[in-house]
Design a protein around this motif. Structure first.
Motif, short mmCIF file in Angstrom:
data_model
loop_
_atom_site.label_atom_id
_atom_site.label_comp_id
_atom_site.label_asym_id
_atom_site.label_seq_id
_atom_site.Cartn_x
_atom_site.Cartn_y
_atom_site.Cartn_z
N ASP A 31 73.79 45.91 68.42
CA ASP A 31 72.45 45.33 68.53
C ASP A 31 71.58 45.98 67.47
N SER A 51 66.88 45.00 63.94
CA SER A 51 67.47 44.37 65.11
C SER A 51 68.67 43.51 64.71
N SER A 52 69.34 42.98 65.72
CA SER A 52 70.49 42.12 65.45
C SER A 52 70.08 40.83 64.77
N THR A 53 68.81 40.47 64.91
CA THR A 53 68.31 39.24 64.28
C THR A 53 67.62 39.51 62.95
N GLY A 54 67.63 40.78 62.53
CA GLY A 54 67.08 41.10 61.22
C GLY A 54 65.62 41.52 61.21
N VAL A 55 65.03 41.71 62.37
CA VAL A 55 63.64 42.19 62.43
C VAL A 55 63.63 43.67 62.06
N GLY A 72 76.07 42.46 59.37
CA GLY A 72 76.46 42.29 60.76
C GLY A 72 77.95 42.14 60.97
#
Length: 114
Positions: A31, A51-55, A72
């Motif tokens: 994560d 974050s895992s979403t790139g934030v 990732g």
């Protein structure tokens, strides 16, 4: 699970370094992944987290100079450090949140000479 950090070293003020940290021993995608640092006589502090979403989030002291990124697919996190200052001197640790717990690397030394 192991985290192997690399890329530290000695650099002059104004120089740059790139740290990398690879996670091994798990089939799960991490994560949040991050970089922390600890200078002599000081507490460990967060440098940057992704974050895992790139934030991305950065400590105020490194905003505009450091960039965190991740691969990732390979569970690898990077820290591009530009315009380094002597106060950036510290042992840098990477971390990975694998859901059940957060894992830490052993640290890599970054020394910035004035």
């Amino acid at each position: 699970v192991q985290l192997q950090a690399s890329g530290g070293g000695l650099v002059q003020a104004g120089g740059c370094l790139t740290l990398s940290c690879a996670v091994s021993g798990t089939i799960f995608r991490a994560d949040a992944m991050g970089w922390y640092r600890q200078a002599p006589g000081k507490q460990r502090e967060v440098v940057a987290v992704i974050s895992s979403t790139g934030v991305r989030n950065y400590a105020d002291s490194v905003k505009g100079r450091f960039t965190i990124s991740r691969d990732g697919a390979k569970n690898t996190v990077f820290l591009q450090m530009n315009s380094l200052k002597p106060e950036d001197t510290a042992v840098y640790y990477c971390s990975a949140d694998l859901g059940r717990r957060i894992y830490w690397g052993k640290g890599t030394q970054v020394t910035v000479s004035s």
